[in-house]
Design an enzyme around this catalytic site. Structure first.
Site, mmCIF file in Angstrom:
data_model
loop_
_atom_site.group_PDB
_atom_site.id
_atom_site.type_symbol
_atom_site.label_atom_id
_atom_site.label_comp_id
_atom_site.label_asym_id
_atom_site.label_seq_id
_atom_site.Cartn_x
_atom_site.Cartn_y
_atom_site.Cartn_z
ATOM 1 N N ASP A 69 -1.814 8.032 -6.640
ATOM 2 C CA ASP A 69 -0.481 7.459 -6.404
ATOM 3 C C ASP A 69 0.537 7.944 -7.433
ATOM 4 O OD1 ASP A 69 -1.989 6.149 -4.578
ATOM 5 O OD2 ASP A 69 -1.812 4.164 -5.506
ATOM 6 N N SER A 75 4.169 0.809 -4.605
ATOM 7 C CA SER A 75 5.322 0.279 -5.342
ATOM 8 C C SER A 75 5.017 0.223 -6.836
ATOM 9 C CB SER A 75 5.718 -1.100 -4.806
ATOM 10 O OG SER A 75 4.589 -1.942 -4.714
ATOM 11 N N GLY A 92 0.799 -1.223 0.000
ATOM 12 C CA GLY A 92 0.000 0.000 0.000
ATOM 13 C C GLY A 92 0.828 1.268 0.000
HETATM 14 C C1 GLA Z 1 -4.817 2.810 -4.224
HETATM 15 C C2 GLA Z 1 -5.095 3.454 -5.594
HETATM 16 C C3 GLA Z 1 -5.331 4.959 -5.452
HETATM 17 C C4 GLA Z 1 -6.352 5.272 -4.374
HETATM 18 C C5 GLA Z 1 -6.060 4.505 -3.092
HETATM 19 C C6 GLA Z 1 -7.168 4.656 -2.085
HETATM 20 O O1 GLA Z 1 -3.609 3.269 -3.707
HETATM 21 O O2 GLA Z 1 -4.028 3.218 -6.478
HETATM 22 O O3 GLA Z 1 -5.707 5.496 -6.709
HETATM 23 O O4 GLA Z 1 -7.637 5.031 -4.841
HETATM 24 O O5 GLA Z 1 -5.865 3.119 -3.329
HETATM 25 O O6 GLA Z 1 -7.288 5.965 -1.678
#
Ligand code: GLA
Length: 384
Positions: free
Chosen positions: A170, A125, A122
């Site tokens: 991300d 990566s 999470g």
């Molecule tokens: C993952 C996804 C993001 C976002 C988060 C939750 O990291 O890649 O786009 O939706 O979950 O906030």
């Protein structure tokens, strides 16, 4: 890491790398599961990430190797590629595939990757390796993409080539990270402002649950679909383009339109979380860290109860944090279902926090978490 990477590159490819690049991972301070609902999110880049040593070759081959995985790939240069199984190199391959759709000037490449982000925990990566590859090709073949275009390209790869309906958070965070700043990103307009992250006597702590993550992508896509369904129902009366355009007031008036208690809970999380991000921004600007911490706890509660993406491991960490006097806020970060939590902890209590949390977590869950103090770092870069 850099010395090892260069040495290994020379060992494997019998030449020096022409370029070295780095892309960080990210944590999200607040604003979870709302990027794909047009909301505002508040991620920051961290100092852990992914490195790439790379050179062009003249034998029209794409060679992918990585210090973290034994699997390698060697592919002929061709116009397009498809995803192969669940291998790590699908991420850079997807990026190259995307770039090659519009640019035929790409040559063969010898690539060696390495990373120190816990994989699939999470901390992004996958966005890190995607943005890293796109940034590297942009520099080497003078493609003139802006950072925003790089982030959008990487997202397209994740959505299409990899098959996860993620939002832009991300990829954007690792492209635009700025040392000691959070990024307040409006996912509707795809514009950002930086918010100086002055944590005073506190530090940001990352806690990896070490839970083996299964079915994260399919659960993630399920939430994405549920939000679409909730929006469709609300649209019968509201002219909203996304869930985050719906105010609390409108939602209270029209929630009956959804007519499904699960979808109603999902929408409630999204709309309330977007509101919390606004409050978090004000708190950060006013230096009110306690308020920020409270909002983090509230965000976690909503992700647990209404969005149902937490789990006993993440809840165990947040429960502990609520009882630890020198921790003022904590929540899961990223997609959830395991992965990592973040916490704001007094610097001087970090060791004590780590010790006590580890004992508590191991007793409840049966194995240890990983706890580390995190820096807030810069986005993707070439390393000279
Ligand atoms: C993952 C996804 C993001 C976002 C988060 C939750 O990291 O890649 O786009 O939706 O979950 O906030």
């Amino acid at each position: 890491m850099i010395t090892k990477l260069v040495e290994e590159f020379v060992n494997r490819f019998r030449k020096q790398p022409e370029h070295l690049f780095f892309c960080p991972g990210r944590v999200n301070l607040i604003g979870e599961h709302i990027d794909y609902n047009g909301g505002k999110v508040m991620p920051c880049a961290i100092s852990m990430g992914t490195w790439l040593a790379i050179s062009k070759n003249t034998d029209k081959r794409l060679r992918f190797e990585c210090l973290n995985f034994p699997e390698k790939a060697e592919l002929h240069l061709q116009q397009s590629y498809t995803k192969s199984g669940g291998q790590w190199f699908n991420y850079p391959l997807g990026v190259i595939n995307e770039i090659m759709q519009n640019n035929s000037a790409i040559s063969g490449l010898d690539m060696l990757f390495a990373g120190n982000l816990p994989i699939g925990a999470g901390l992004s990566s996958s966005a890190s390796i995607e943005v890293l590859t796109a940034f590297a090709l942009n520099e080497m073949f003078v493609l003139n993409f802006s950072r925003k275009e790089i982030a959008l390209l990487a997202k397209k790869v994740e959505n299409g080539f990899i098959g996860v309906n993620c939002g832009i958070m991300d990829q954007y965070a690792v492209a635009f990270g700025k040392k000691d700043n959070a990024i307040l990103l409006d996912c509707d307009t795809v514009e950002h402002e930086y918010l100086p992250l002055d944590l005073g006597e506190y530090i940001m702590v990352i806690i990896n649950t070490n839970k083996p993550r299964k079915l994260v992508d399919s659960k993630y896509n399920e939430r994405f679909t549920e939000c679409g369904m909730a929006l469709k129902a609300l649209k019968k009366e509201l002219p909203a383009n996304n869930l985050c355009e719906v105010s609390f007031h409108e939602f209270s008036d029209q929630r009956h339109l959804i007519n499904d208690p699960v979808l109603e809970k999902r929408a409630l999380h999204v709309i309330s979380e977007n509101f919390r991000v606004g409050e978090a921004k004000d708190a950060l600007k006013a230096g009110e860290l306690y308020t920020l911490g409270k909002l983090m706890f509230a965000s976690h509660q909503s992700l647990k109860d209404f969005y149902e993406v937490s789990g006993k491991e993440l809840d165990c960490i947040v429960d502990f944090c609520k009882t630890f006097p020198d921790c003022i806020g904590a929540r899961m970060t990223g997609a959830g279902f395991g992965g990592c939590a973040i916490a704001l902890v007094k610097k001087k209590s970090f060791e004590n926090f780590t010790k006590k949390l580890t004992v508590y977590y191991e007793k409840q869950i049966g194995y240890k978490p990983e706890v580390f103090a995190s820096d807030v770092g810069d986005g993707v870069m070439e390393i000279i």
